[in-house]
Design a protein around this motif. Sequence first.
Motif, mmCIF file in Angstrom:
data_model
loop_
_atom_site.group_PDB
_atom_site.id
_atom_site.type_symbol
_atom_site.label_atom_id
_atom_site.label_comp_id
_atom_site.label_asym_id
_atom_site.label_seq_id
_atom_site.Cartn_x
_atom_site.Cartn_y
_atom_site.Cartn_z
ATOM 1 N N GLU A 90 3.817 39.376 18.398
ATOM 2 C CA GLU A 90 2.388 39.167 18.188
ATOM 3 C C GLU A 90 1.575 40.455 18.311
ATOM 4 O O GLU A 90 0.646 40.697 17.536
ATOM 5 C CB GLU A 90 1.863 38.139 19.202
ATOM 6 C CG GLU A 90 2.416 36.732 18.997
ATOM 7 C CD GLU A 90 1.991 36.119 17.666
ATOM 8 O OE1 GLU A 90 0.797 36.204 17.328
ATOM 9 O OE2 GLU A 90 2.865 35.575 16.966
ATOM 10 N N LYS A 94 -1.079 42.130 15.529
ATOM 11 C CA LYS A 94 -2.503 42.394 15.737
ATOM 12 C C LYS A 94 -2.858 43.820 15.330
ATOM 13 O O LYS A 94 -3.890 44.063 14.707
ATOM 14 C CB LYS A 94 -2.863 42.152 17.205
ATOM 15 C CG LYS A 94 -2.807 40.685 17.616
ATOM 16 C CD LYS A 94 -3.119 40.525 19.098
ATOM 17 C CE LYS A 94 -2.997 39.065 19.515
ATOM 18 N NZ LYS A 94 -3.240 38.899 20.973
ATOM 19 N N ARG A 154 4.438 28.292 14.432
ATOM 20 C CA ARG A 154 4.642 29.477 15.263
ATOM 21 C C ARG A 154 5.099 29.071 16.661
ATOM 22 O O ARG A 154 5.980 29.715 17.250
ATOM 23 C CB ARG A 154 3.338 30.287 15.339
ATOM 24 C CG ARG A 154 3.466 31.580 16.129
ATOM 25 C CD ARG A 154 4.530 32.493 15.538
ATOM 26 N NE ARG A 154 4.633 33.746 16.248
ATOM 27 C CZ ARG A 154 5.689 34.539 16.213
ATOM 28 N NH1 ARG A 154 6.737 34.205 15.475
ATOM 29 N NH2 ARG A 154 5.721 35.666 16.891
ATOM 30 N N CYS A 165 4.784 29.597 25.737
ATOM 31 C CA CYS A 165 3.556 29.838 24.990
ATOM 32 C C CYS A 165 2.650 28.617 25.005
ATOM 33 O O CYS A 165 3.088 27.506 25.341
ATOM 34 C CB CYS A 165 3.866 30.250 23.549
ATOM 35 S SG CYS A 165 4.981 29.104 22.694
ATOM 36 N N ILE A 170 -2.283 30.037 20.527
ATOM 37 C CA ILE A 170 -1.709 30.493 19.264
ATOM 38 C C ILE A 170 -2.657 30.161 18.110
ATOM 39 O O ILE A 170 -2.910 30.995 17.241
ATOM 40 C CB ILE A 170 -0.330 29.844 19.025
ATOM 41 C CG1 ILE A 170 0.681 30.358 20.044
ATOM 42 C CG2 ILE A 170 0.161 30.134 17.597
ATOM 43 C CD1 ILE A 170 2.025 29.659 19.982
ATOM 44 N N ASP A 173 -5.699 32.406 18.116
ATOM 45 C CA ASP A 173 -5.351 33.731 17.611
ATOM 46 C C ASP A 173 -5.270 33.723 16.089
ATOM 47 O O ASP A 173 -5.721 34.664 15.419
ATOM 48 C CB ASP A 173 -4.018 34.189 18.216
ATOM 49 C CG ASP A 173 -3.614 35.576 17.749
ATOM 50 O OD1 ASP A 173 -4.400 36.511 17.967
ATOM 51 O OD2 ASP A 173 -2.520 35.723 17.173
ATOM 52 N N ARG A 177 -7.507 35.905 13.510
ATOM 53 C CA ARG A 177 -6.890 36.807 12.528
ATOM 54 C C ARG A 177 -7.346 36.453 11.115
ATOM 55 O O ARG A 177 -7.563 37.337 10.280
ATOM 56 C CB ARG A 177 -5.373 36.757 12.640
ATOM 57 C CG ARG A 177 -4.855 37.478 13.876
ATOM 58 C CD ARG A 177 -3.347 37.425 13.977
ATOM 59 N NE ARG A 177 -2.693 38.105 12.868
ATOM 60 C CZ ARG A 177 -1.383 38.126 12.687
ATOM 61 N NH1 ARG A 177 -0.591 37.495 13.552
ATOM 62 N NH2 ARG A 177 -0.842 38.769 11.678
#
Length: 220
Positions: A90, A94, A154, A165, A170, A173, A177
């Motif tokens: 990850e 990014k 994911r 996680c 997730i 994020d 993005r």
Amino acid sequence: MMNIAIDGPAGAGKSTIAKRVAKQLGFIYVDTGAMFRAMGLYFLRNQFDMEQKSLLEEESKKIDIALKFENGEQQVLLNGENVNGYIRVEEVGKIASIIATNPAIRTRLLELQQKIARENHVVMDGRDIGTCVLPNAQVKIYLTASSKERARRRYEELIAKGEQCDIAIIEEDIIQRDYADMNREIAPLRQAKDAVLIDSSDMTIEEVVHAILNEYEQKK
């Protein structure tokens, strides 16, 4: 040469689909995202300040990224090192999104990508393939899925690797993005006017591949 461009947001399954389409057609698969990730890995390893754009541009001139194919699989070489096992985390993703806004870095990678496409039948996936990298591609696909579905995929990948996680984090994020990719000044993520939209939220991988191959058959 026949070029197939597949664009779409993070986690839409572009790489998985593009690899399968390329394999079935005997085309070369070019993962542009992996090239950005390789450069991002370099900057991460060397702990560069991502705000120092001019320094990143100078440093990028020292970076060599090459694609090598072994047994039908693409290997990404960063200054001669095979980094396939390091570029999918990850944090690297990014940083790849950040450097994708840098014109000098994009131009450097763009030249390599276009050269490959001029000399080979390719399937290329990324964020701006149909709009910027291969605007004359004969087949253009915009592949997407809901943020919830992309987060679920994911999450399952990470769990399968034994990682802990949070699916809510997730998804958040992924949403962030998406916003960054769609609102960047340089080559923002958007569907090309002549691209076919495929929402894979409720489709299997095989169904998506079949849909793209149908488009190819109509255009060849």
